[in-house]
Design a protein around this motif. Structure first.
Motif, PDB file in Angstrom:
ATOM      1  N   LEU A  50      11.983  -7.478  30.281  1.00 60.04           N
ATOM      2  CA  LEU A  50      11.499  -7.767  28.927  1.00 60.04           C
ATOM      3  C   LEU A  50       9.973  -7.767  28.880  1.00 60.04           C
ATOM      4  O   LEU A  50       9.357  -7.246  27.944  1.00 60.04           O
ATOM      5  N   GLU A  51       9.362  -8.354  29.897  1.00 64.02           N
ATOM      6  CA  GLU A  51       7.898  -8.413  29.944  1.00 64.02           C
ATOM      7  C   GLU A  51       7.293  -7.019  30.033  1.00 64.02           C
ATOM      8  O   GLU A  51       6.363  -6.673  29.299  1.00 64.02           O
ATOM      9  N   ARG A  52       7.841  -6.183  30.907  1.00 66.65           N
ATOM     10  CA  ARG A  52       7.277  -4.849  31.103  1.00 66.65           C
ATOM     11  C   ARG A  52       7.460  -3.962  29.870  1.00 66.65           C
ATOM     12  O   ARG A  52       6.565  -3.202  29.496  1.00 66.65           O
ATOM     13  N   ILE A  53       8.625  -4.038  29.223  1.00 73.22           N
ATOM     14  CA  ILE A  53       8.858  -3.161  28.074  1.00 73.22           C
ATOM     15  C   ILE A  53       7.960  -3.547  26.904  1.00 73.22           C
ATOM     16  O   ILE A  53       7.486  -2.685  26.152  1.00 73.22           O
ATOM     17  N   MET A  54       7.674  -4.846  26.746  1.00 67.93           N
ATOM     18  CA  MET A  54       6.775  -5.255  25.671  1.00 67.93           C
ATOM     19  C   MET A  54       5.346  -4.828  25.961  1.00 67.93           C
ATOM     20  O   MET A  54       4.604  -4.422  25.057  1.00 67.93           O
ATOM     21  N   GLU A  55       4.960  -4.870  27.229  1.00 65.76           N
ATOM     22  CA  GLU A  55       3.637  -4.367  27.602  1.00 65.76           C
ATOM     23  C   GLU A  55       3.542  -2.869  27.323  1.00 65.76           C
ATOM     24  O   GLU A  55       2.536  -2.384  26.790  1.00 65.76           O
ATOM     25  N   ALA A  56       4.596  -2.146  27.689  1.00 63.27           N
ATOM     26  CA  ALA A  56       4.604  -0.702  27.471  1.00 63.27           C
ATOM     27  C   ALA A  56       4.556  -0.374  25.986  1.00 63.27           C
ATOM     28  O   ALA A  56       3.866   0.561  25.567  1.00 63.27           O
ATOM     29  N   TYR A  57       5.277  -1.145  25.187  1.00 64.55           N
ATOM     30  CA  TYR A  57       5.302  -0.916  23.737  1.00 64.55           C
ATOM     31  C   TYR A  57       3.901  -1.043  23.135  1.00 64.55           C
ATOM     32  O   TYR A  57       3.465  -0.193  22.340  1.00 64.55           O
ATOM     33  N   VAL A  58       3.186  -2.069  23.533  1.00 61.64           N
ATOM     34  CA  VAL A  58       1.823  -2.257  23.024  1.00 61.64           C
ATOM     35  C   VAL A  58       0.892  -1.190  23.588  1.00 61.64           C
ATOM     36  O   VAL A  58       0.020  -0.658  22.889  1.00 61.64           O
ATOM     37  N   ALA A  59       1.080  -0.825  24.863  1.00 59.81           N
ATOM     38  CA  ALA A  59       0.201   0.143  25.504  1.00 59.81           C
ATOM     39  C   ALA A  59       0.268   1.514  24.854  1.00 59.81           C
ATOM     40  O   ALA A  59      -0.738   2.228  24.787  1.00 59.81           O
ATOM     41  N   VAL A  60       1.438   1.924  24.350  1.00 56.55           N
ATOM     42  CA  VAL A  60       1.558   3.237  23.717  1.00 56.55           C
ATOM     43  C   VAL A  60       1.107   3.219  22.262  1.00 56.55           C
ATOM     44  O   VAL A  60       1.100   4.256  21.598  1.00 56.55           O
ATOM     45  N   GLY A  61       0.724   2.054  21.763  1.00 53.93           N
ATOM     46  CA  GLY A  61       0.228   1.968  20.386  1.00 53.93           C
ATOM     47  C   GLY A  61       1.167   1.276  19.429  1.00 53.93           C
ATOM     48  O   GLY A  61       0.937   1.293  18.215  1.00 53.93           O
ATOM     49  N   GLY A  62       2.227   0.654  19.944  1.00 48.62           N
ATOM     50  CA  GLY A  62       3.128  -0.093  19.060  1.00 48.62           C
ATOM     51  C   GLY A  62       2.431  -1.308  18.468  1.00 48.62           C
ATOM     52  O   GLY A  62       1.562  -1.901  19.101  1.00 48.62           O
ATOM     53  N   THR A  63       2.792  -1.668  17.254  1.00 45.18           N
ATOM     54  CA  THR A  63       2.163  -2.795  16.577  1.00 45.18           C
ATOM     55  C   THR A  63       3.121  -3.975  16.498  1.00 45.18           C
ATOM     56  O   THR A  63       4.333  -3.827  16.569  1.00 45.18           O
ATOM     57  N   LEU A  64       2.516  -5.149  16.341  1.00 42.85           N
ATOM     58  CA  LEU A  64       3.301  -6.381  16.227  1.00 42.85           C
ATOM     59  C   LEU A  64       3.037  -7.044  14.876  1.00 42.85           C
ATOM     60  O   LEU A  64       3.001  -8.261  14.764  1.00 42.85           O
ATOM     61  N   GLY A  65       2.843  -6.213  13.848  1.00 38.51           N
ATOM     62  CA  GLY A  65       2.550  -6.757  12.532  1.00 38.51           C
ATOM     63  C   GLY A  65       3.670  -7.581  11.938  1.00 38.51           C
ATOM     64  O   GLY A  65       3.447  -8.403  11.049  1.00 38.51           O
ATOM     65  N   PHE A  66       4.881  -7.354  12.412  1.00 39.91           N
ATOM     66  CA  PHE A  66       6.031  -8.094  11.892  1.00 39.91           C
ATOM     67  C   PHE A  66       6.105  -9.502  12.458  1.00 39.91           C
ATOM     68  O   PHE A  66       6.913 -10.323  12.016  1.00 39.91           O
ATOM     69  N   VAL A  67       5.287  -9.819  13.435  1.00 36.63           N
ATOM     70  CA  VAL A  67       5.357 -11.100  14.124  1.00 36.63           C
ATOM     71  C   VAL A  67       4.475 -12.115  13.420  1.00 36.63           C
ATOM     72  O   VAL A  67       3.313 -11.842  13.129  1.00 36.63           O
ATOM     73  N   GLY A  68       5.001 -13.285  13.140  1.00 33.06           N
ATOM     74  CA  GLY A  68       4.216 -14.352  12.533  1.00 33.06           C
ATOM     75  C   GLY A  68       3.308 -14.991  13.560  1.00 33.06           C
ATOM     76  O   GLY A  68       3.380 -14.720  14.752  1.00 33.06           O
ATOM     77  N   HIS A  69       2.423 -15.864  13.106  1.00 30.69           N
ATOM     78  CA  HIS A  69       1.507 -16.540  13.995  1.00 30.69           C
ATOM     79  C   HIS A  69       2.228 -17.656  14.735  1.00 30.69           C
ATOM     80  O   HIS A  69       2.989 -18.428  14.163  1.00 30.69           O
ATOM     81  N   GLY A  70       1.951 -17.727  16.019  1.00 31.83           N
ATOM     82  CA  GLY A  70       2.512 -18.820  16.815  1.00 31.83           C
ATOM     83  C   GLY A  70       3.920 -18.527  17.250  1.00 31.83           C
ATOM     84  O   GLY A  70       4.598 -17.634  16.745  1.00 31.83           O
ATOM     85  N   GLU A  71       4.391 -19.291  18.207  1.00 33.04           N
ATOM     86  CA  GLU A  71       5.728 -19.103  18.735  1.00 33.04           C
ATOM     87  C   GLU A  71       6.724 -19.956  17.963  1.00 33.04           C
ATOM     88  O   GLU A  71       6.436 -21.061  17.532  1.00 33.04           O
ATOM     89  N   SER A  72       7.911 -19.390  17.835  1.00 39.86           N
ATOM     90  CA  SER A  72       8.977 -20.150  17.200  1.00 39.86           C
ATOM     91  C   SER A  72       9.441 -21.257  18.113  1.00 39.86           C
ATOM     92  O   SER A  72       9.473 -21.123  19.319  1.00 39.86           O
ATOM     93  N   LYS A  73       9.783 -22.347  17.567  1.00 40.80           N
ATOM     94  CA  LYS A  73      10.291 -23.471  18.361  1.00 40.80           C
ATOM     95  C   LYS A  73      11.817 -23.476  18.431  1.00 40.80           C
ATOM     96  O   LYS A  73      12.422 -24.377  18.976  1.00 40.80           O
ATOM     97  N   GLY A  74      12.408 -22.426  17.872  1.00 38.10           N
ATOM     98  CA  GLY A  74      13.867 -22.342  17.918  1.00 38.10           C
ATOM     99  C   GLY A  74      14.500 -23.280  16.927  1.00 38.10           C
ATOM    100  O   GLY A  74      13.866 -23.805  16.017  1.00 38.10           O
ATOM    101  N   SER A  75      15.785 -23.514  17.134  1.00 40.23           N
ATOM    102  CA  SER A  75      16.516 -24.362  16.187  1.00 40.23           C
ATOM    103  C   SER A  75      16.410 -25.832  16.500  1.00 40.23           C
ATOM    104  O   SER A  75      16.804 -26.662  15.702  1.00 40.23           O
ATOM    105  N   GLY A  76      15.910 -26.141  17.690  1.00 38.20           N
ATOM    106  CA  GLY A  76      15.778 -27.544  18.064  1.00 38.20           C
ATOM    107  C   GLY A  76      17.007 -28.083  18.728  1.00 38.20           C
ATOM    108  O   GLY A  76      17.059 -29.245  19.140  1.00 38.20           O
ATOM    109  N   LYS A  77      18.058 -27.263  18.863  1.00 30.03           N
ATOM    110  CA  LYS A  77      19.296 -27.717  19.489  1.00 30.03           C
ATOM    111  C   LYS A  77      19.187 -27.575  20.983  1.00 30.03           C
ATOM    112  O   LYS A  77      18.447 -26.784  21.510  1.00 30.03           O
ATOM    113  N   ARG A  78      19.988 -28.337  21.694  1.00 32.19           N
ATOM    114  CA  ARG A  78      20.015 -28.290  23.157  1.00 32.19           C
ATOM    115  C   ARG A  78      21.444 -28.274  23.649  1.00 32.19           C
ATOM    116  O   ARG A  78      22.326 -28.784  23.000  1.00 32.19           O
TER     117      ARG A  78
END
Length: 280
Positions: free
Chosen positions: A252-280
């Motif tokens: 997962l880490e490598r493919i996301m690096e490759a995606y950005v390296a070839v010019g892929g954009t992350l405009g669909f991503v909001g600011h900050g990380e999601s905290k999930g649903s809070g369930k455990r």
């Protein structure tokens, strides 16, 4: 003045006549000059010389300066590079304009710093003449292996990322949702469209959808997680469970690096990380 001499006049008379003649000539000359000059001035008034005009043209507006990279983002990229956290550096670069002054410099620095050998990309076409798909080379080549991965396709020069969950149960499951657990963070993913196929003695089932901000944050959590697992739900009951391995996280880490390296954009991503649903 020979005329006055020929008249045999006395000297006083001749002088008087000369003075009289001079007095008559001077006004006549003045009259003639005034007449000539007056006509010239009248002509100039009737036909004035064309005025000289100064044409001022508007200079071209200076080109807009290239967008500036946020100092905070630039500092974050440099810090990530110095610490060897290349994944973070690539992802941060994906959030900034590619024509900013420092983008090329930082990208070249990042590429130069990361010289260590690592698995590359695998290109495939789903159908002949179809769009190319890019996978991390550790991603299974068929659906019969349980795996969590991301990939992206290329269409008309643009890159489109997708997120995929594959499970391989002994029998077909009516899974309605998946849950990813990553070091206590929870990400619930509805499986509205679950594909199934019988492959030998295994039922291959998979969820495949465009990457969005929620699944992107799930990927970030998995990349950093020490321990992660995947749950499959049938209605409200857990019907499937397995651990997510290190090979999947690295992929997962490598493919996301490759995606950005070839010019892929992350405009669909909001600011900050999601905290999930809070369930455990």
């Amino acid at each position: 003045m020979k005329i006055f001499r020929n008249l045999n006049l006395q000297d006083e008379t001749r002088y008087a006549l000369r003075i009289l003649l001079i007095m008559l000539i001077i006004p006549a000359v003045i009259f003639v000059l005034d007449l000539v000059l007056g006509k010239r001035m009248q002509t100039e008034e009737q036909n004035p010389a064309p005025e000289k005009r100064i044409i001022v043209t508007k200079s071209e507006e200076p080109a807009a300066p290239p967008p500036k990279m946020s100092p905070q983002v630039a500092a974050s990229v440099r810090e990530a590079i110095s610490q060897g956290n290349y994944s973070t550096a690539y992802l941060e670069l994906g959030r900034i304009p590619k024509d900013s002054p420092e983008y090329r410099e930082l990208r070249e620095q990042l590429v130069a710093e990361r010289k260590k050998q690592r698995p590359g990309l695998r290109k495939e076409a789903a159908v002949a003449q179809g769009p190319l798909r890019y996978y991390d080379e550790t991603t299974p080549r068929d659906r019969s292996t349980a795996w969590v991965f991301a990939y992206f396709s290329e269409q008309a020069g643009a890159f489109w990322p997708r997120f995929c969950i594959q499970v391989a149960p002994d029998k077909r499951l009516a899974i309605t949702a998946f849950r990813i657990l990553a070091d206590g963070k929870t990400f619930d993913i509805p499986a509205a469209e679950l594909h199934s196929e019988k492959i030998r003695d295994t039922w291959a089932q998979w969820y495949d959808a465009p990457l969005d901000s929620h699944t992107y944050n799930a990927i970030l959590a998995l990349i950093k997680a020490r321990k992660a697992s995947l749950l499959g739900y049938v209605s409200q009951s857990i019907a499937y469970r397995r651990d997510i391995g290190e090979a999947e996280k690295k992929g997962l880490e490598r493919i996301m690096e490759a995606y950005v390296a070839v010019g892929g954009t992350l405009g669909f991503v909001g600011h900050g990380e999601s905290k999930g649903s809070g369930k455990r």
